[in-house]
Write an enzyme that holds these catalytic residues in place. Structure first.
Site, PDB file in Angstrom:
ATOM      1  N   HIS A 260       0.854  -1.192   0.000  1.00  0.00           N
ATOM      2  CA  HIS A 260       0.000   0.000   0.000  1.00  0.00           C
ATOM      3  C   HIS A 260       0.884   1.234   0.000  1.00  0.00           C
ATOM      4  CE1 HIS A 260      -3.169   2.811   1.118  1.00  0.00           C
ATOM      5  NE2 HIS A 260      -4.013   1.869   0.768  1.00  0.00           N
ATOM      6  N   GLU A 318      -7.804  -4.885  -0.144  1.00  0.00           N
ATOM      7  CA  GLU A 318      -8.324  -5.690  -1.254  1.00  0.00           C
ATOM      8  C   GLU A 318      -8.105  -7.180  -1.057  1.00  0.00           C
ATOM      9  OE1 GLU A 318      -9.874  -3.729  -2.795  1.00  0.00           O
ATOM     10  OE2 GLU A 318      -8.821  -2.120  -3.806  1.00  0.00           O
TER      11      GLU A 318
HETATM   12  N1  COA Z   1       4.123  -7.630  -4.576  1.00  0.00           N
HETATM   13  C1  COA Z   1       5.466  -7.667  -4.707  1.00  0.00           C
HETATM   14  N2  COA Z   1       6.248  -6.584  -4.571  1.00  0.00           N
HETATM   15  C2  COA Z   1       5.636  -5.421  -4.279  1.00  0.00           C
HETATM   16  C3  COA Z   1       4.247  -5.321  -4.118  1.00  0.00           C
HETATM   17  C4  COA Z   1       3.476  -6.494  -4.274  1.00  0.00           C
HETATM   18  N3  COA Z   1       2.173  -6.462  -4.145  1.00  0.00           N
HETATM   19  N4  COA Z   1       3.931  -4.038  -3.811  1.00  0.00           N
HETATM   20  C5  COA Z   1       5.064  -3.364  -3.815  1.00  0.00           C
HETATM   21  N5  COA Z   1       6.105  -4.175  -4.092  1.00  0.00           N
HETATM   22  C6  COA Z   1       7.514  -3.813  -4.158  1.00  0.00           C
HETATM   23  C7  COA Z   1       7.817  -3.160  -5.500  1.00  0.00           C
HETATM   24  O1  COA Z   1       8.205  -4.107  -6.461  1.00  0.00           O
HETATM   25  C8  COA Z   1       8.928  -2.213  -5.136  1.00  0.00           C
HETATM   26  O2  COA Z   1      10.128  -2.943  -5.031  1.00  0.00           O
HETATM   27  P1  COA Z   1      11.517  -2.298  -5.508  1.00  0.00           P
HETATM   28  O3  COA Z   1      11.691  -1.100  -4.603  1.00  0.00           O
HETATM   29  O4  COA Z   1      12.520  -3.376  -5.297  1.00  0.00           O
HETATM   30  O5  COA Z   1      11.309  -1.912  -6.929  1.00  0.00           O
HETATM   31  C9  COA Z   1       8.576  -1.759  -3.722  1.00  0.00           C
HETATM   32  O6  COA Z   1       7.757  -2.788  -3.189  1.00  0.00           O
HETATM   33  C10 COA Z   1       7.810  -0.447  -3.693  1.00  0.00           C
HETATM   34  O7  COA Z   1       6.764  -0.506  -4.640  1.00  0.00           O
HETATM   35  P2  COA Z   1       6.061   0.776  -5.289  1.00  0.00           P
HETATM   36  O8  COA Z   1       5.300   0.352  -6.481  1.00  0.00           O
HETATM   37  O9  COA Z   1       7.048   1.880  -5.443  1.00  0.00           O
HETATM   38  O10 COA Z   1       5.126   1.201  -4.140  1.00  0.00           O
HETATM   39  P3  COA Z   1       3.787   2.010  -4.329  1.00  0.00           P
HETATM   40  O11 COA Z   1       3.606   2.795  -3.107  1.00  0.00           O
HETATM   41  O12 COA Z   1       3.712   2.751  -5.592  1.00  0.00           O
HETATM   42  O13 COA Z   1       2.781   0.778  -4.427  1.00  0.00           O
HETATM   43  C11 COA Z   1       0.812  -0.372  -4.664  1.00  0.00           C
HETATM   44  C12 COA Z   1       1.569   0.684  -3.869  1.00  0.00           C
HETATM   45  C13 COA Z   1      -0.507  -0.625  -3.988  1.00  0.00           C
HETATM   46  C14 COA Z   1       0.552   0.166  -6.086  1.00  0.00           C
HETATM   47  C15 COA Z   1       1.655  -1.685  -4.743  1.00  0.00           C
HETATM   48  O14 COA Z   1       1.926  -2.157  -3.443  1.00  0.00           O
HETATM   49  C16 COA Z   1       0.993  -2.752  -5.599  1.00  0.00           C
HETATM   50  O15 COA Z   1       1.153  -2.773  -6.816  1.00  0.00           O
HETATM   51  N6  COA Z   1       0.228  -3.701  -4.942  1.00  0.00           N
HETATM   52  C17 COA Z   1      -0.488  -4.699  -5.678  1.00  0.00           C
HETATM   53  C18 COA Z   1      -1.806  -4.112  -6.207  1.00  0.00           C
HETATM   54  C19 COA Z   1      -2.803  -3.849  -5.103  1.00  0.00           C
HETATM   55  O16 COA Z   1      -2.978  -4.658  -4.208  1.00  0.00           O
HETATM   56  N7  COA Z   1      -3.497  -2.707  -5.203  1.00  0.00           N
HETATM   57  C20 COA Z   1      -4.533  -2.312  -4.260  1.00  0.00           C
HETATM   58  C21 COA Z   1      -4.071  -1.190  -3.394  1.00  0.00           C
HETATM   59  S1  COA Z   1      -5.218  -0.818  -2.115  1.00  0.00           S
END
Ligand code: COA
Length: 388
Positions: A260, A318
């Site tokens: 998140h 979720e």
């Molecule tokens: N599975 C595996 N790795 C994950 C992950 C997941 N669900 N969520 C984040 N990471 C990792 C990323 O690969 C990244 O790794 P890195 O630094 O080695 O590249 C790191 O964690 C940070 O990710 P980032 O995308 O920069 O964080 P964010 O704040 O933008 O992401 C989300 C937030 C929700 C977009 C992300 O956690 C995600 O894609 N989750 C899955 C989709 C989801 O559940 N969405 C509903 C949100 S309520």
């Protein structure tokens, strides 16, 4: 000229709100100062609607008035219901919700200036009608006639009733009600922000809420539980969870429902959804989604910790939504619509809050394109030129 580029607006404060507060470091969520843990256990969705739209929890008379208004506003305009019958049956439920909500504006009254009214009553109308749209499409695409909404049922109970024609068991109604409470608001998340951006241009509430629905769709936001459900069906049983997680991460993909932007600890809503997923799973029997989801969360935590020591990736709202809604018999491609049925309470509250003290939201970007050059006439442009 701005010198700092923040592509995801992480940590950037773009406004104020009195609706909800997300304290990501400690995993606390409050609606108008009330802790989500208390609200999830004690409040109904109708009380939350009142809290978000009117700023306070209702007394008994206020609650009854709100329930009556919701009940009286549930039915869709006949021409819209008729139009839905002609939509392609393959239309995705979120596309239908977005289209019909936009269409509601066509049938809403206008004021002396010819503008749609955007007030607390249009907010209640939208909240009342969302479940009707989702349930009507659920039936139409399965070849059944939509059912008229019932004014004597709760938002949660009426939604489940309109899908099946059966008044739901109290365990099912309570679970869906709590789900709606948990999803109702979450500060400046992407869809709420989109609604506020639209409202800041003085677009009306129908346009603003349509923008919010469009923004909720993607699987980095409201589309995630559908992907989680797909995952649960791929994993099939708890013992497959860890190999599955390793395989996904080896491919550089993400585990849906984990992580998140705001929470650096477990999402406070996940605990309630997990308990509901377990209770509902026991109640309805059948698929072992809860057990598989639990094993998947454990395996994700273990493997992510192993690969990225000190990481802060936990289950988000979720994750356990998928087994909860799956156990209620709701098809996976309607999960995001269910999210919208809860979040519309927050969206409309935010639109009204934005309109009450408006300033156009208009950020800037750093230009990275070519520097200005002379215009090249059509005759002088190369005939074999590749597109830039
Ligand atoms: N599975 C595996 N790795 C994950 C992950 C997941 N669900 N969520 C984040 N990471 C990792 C990323 O690969 C990244 O790794 P890195 O630094 O080695 O590249 C790191 O964690 C940070 O990710 P980032 O995308 O920069 O964080 P964010 O704040 O933008 O992401 C989300 C937030 C929700 C977009 C992300 O956690 C995600 O894609 N989750 C899955 C989709 C989801 O559940 N969405 C509903 C949100 S309520």
């Amino acid at each position: 000229m701005p010198t700092v580029v923040d592509r995801g607006l992480e940590g950037v404060i773009v406004g104020t709100t009195a609706l909800s507060n997300v304290e990501g470091a400690i995993g606390r969520l409050t609606y108008r100062g009330y802790d989500i843990d208390d609200l999830a256990e004690k409040a109904t969705f109708e009380e939350i609607i009142h809290l978000l739209l009117y700023g306070q929890l209702p007394n008994r008379a206020q609650l009854e008035t709100l329930k009556r208004e919701l009940g009286s506003r549930r039915a869709l305009p006949e021409p819209l219901l008729g139009a839905m019958q002609n939509f392609p049956k393959t239309a995705w439920p979120m596309e239908v919700l977005r289209t019909v909500v936009s269409g509601l504006g066509l049938f809403s009254p206008v004021n002396a200036q010819g503008e749609h009214v955007s007030d607390v009553h249009t907010a209640i109308e939208l909240i009342a009608k969302f479940p009707t749209i989702v349930a009507a499409w659920d039936r139409i695409r399965r070849g059944f006639d939509p059912l008229a909404p019932r004014a004597d049922l709760s938002q949660a109970g009426n939604f489940l009733y309109m899908r099946t024609g059966k008044v739901p068991h109290s365990i099912e109604e309570d679970a869906f009600d709590t789900y709606l409470v948990l999803l109702a608001d979450h500060s400046f998340n992407a869809s709420t922000f989109a609604a506020r951006v639209a409202a800041s241009t003085r677009a009306d509430i129908y346009a603003s809420i349509t923008a919010a629905i469009a923004t909720l769709q993607g699987d980095l936001h409201g589309g995630a539980p559908t992907a989680v459900f797909r995952t649960l069906n791929e994993v099939k049983s708890p013992e497959n969870a860890e190999p599955y997680v390793r395989e996904i991460l080896d491919k550089g993909k993400r585990i849906m429902g984990m992580g998140h932007r705001e929470y650096k600890v477990r999402d406070p809503r996940a605990r309630h959804l997990e308990a509901m997923a377990k209770e509902l799973g026991d109640h309805v029997g059948g698929e072992r989604w809860y057990a598989t989801a639990h094993a998947l969360e454990e395996a994700s935590r273990k493997v992510l910790q192993e690969r990225k020591p000190g990481n802060t990736i936990y289950a988000n709202v979720e994750f356990y939504t998928a087994p909860v809604l799956g156990s209620l018999g709701i098809p996976a491609d309607e999960f995001t619509c269910c999210f919208a049925c809860g979040r519309v309470a927050g969206w409309t509250g935010h639109v009204l809050e934005q309109l009450a003290d408006n300033r156009l939201i208009r950020p800037q970007a750093t230009y990275e394109g070519p520097v200005a050059g002379p215009y090249v006439s059509l005759e002088q442009r190369p005939t074999n030129g590749a597109r830039g």
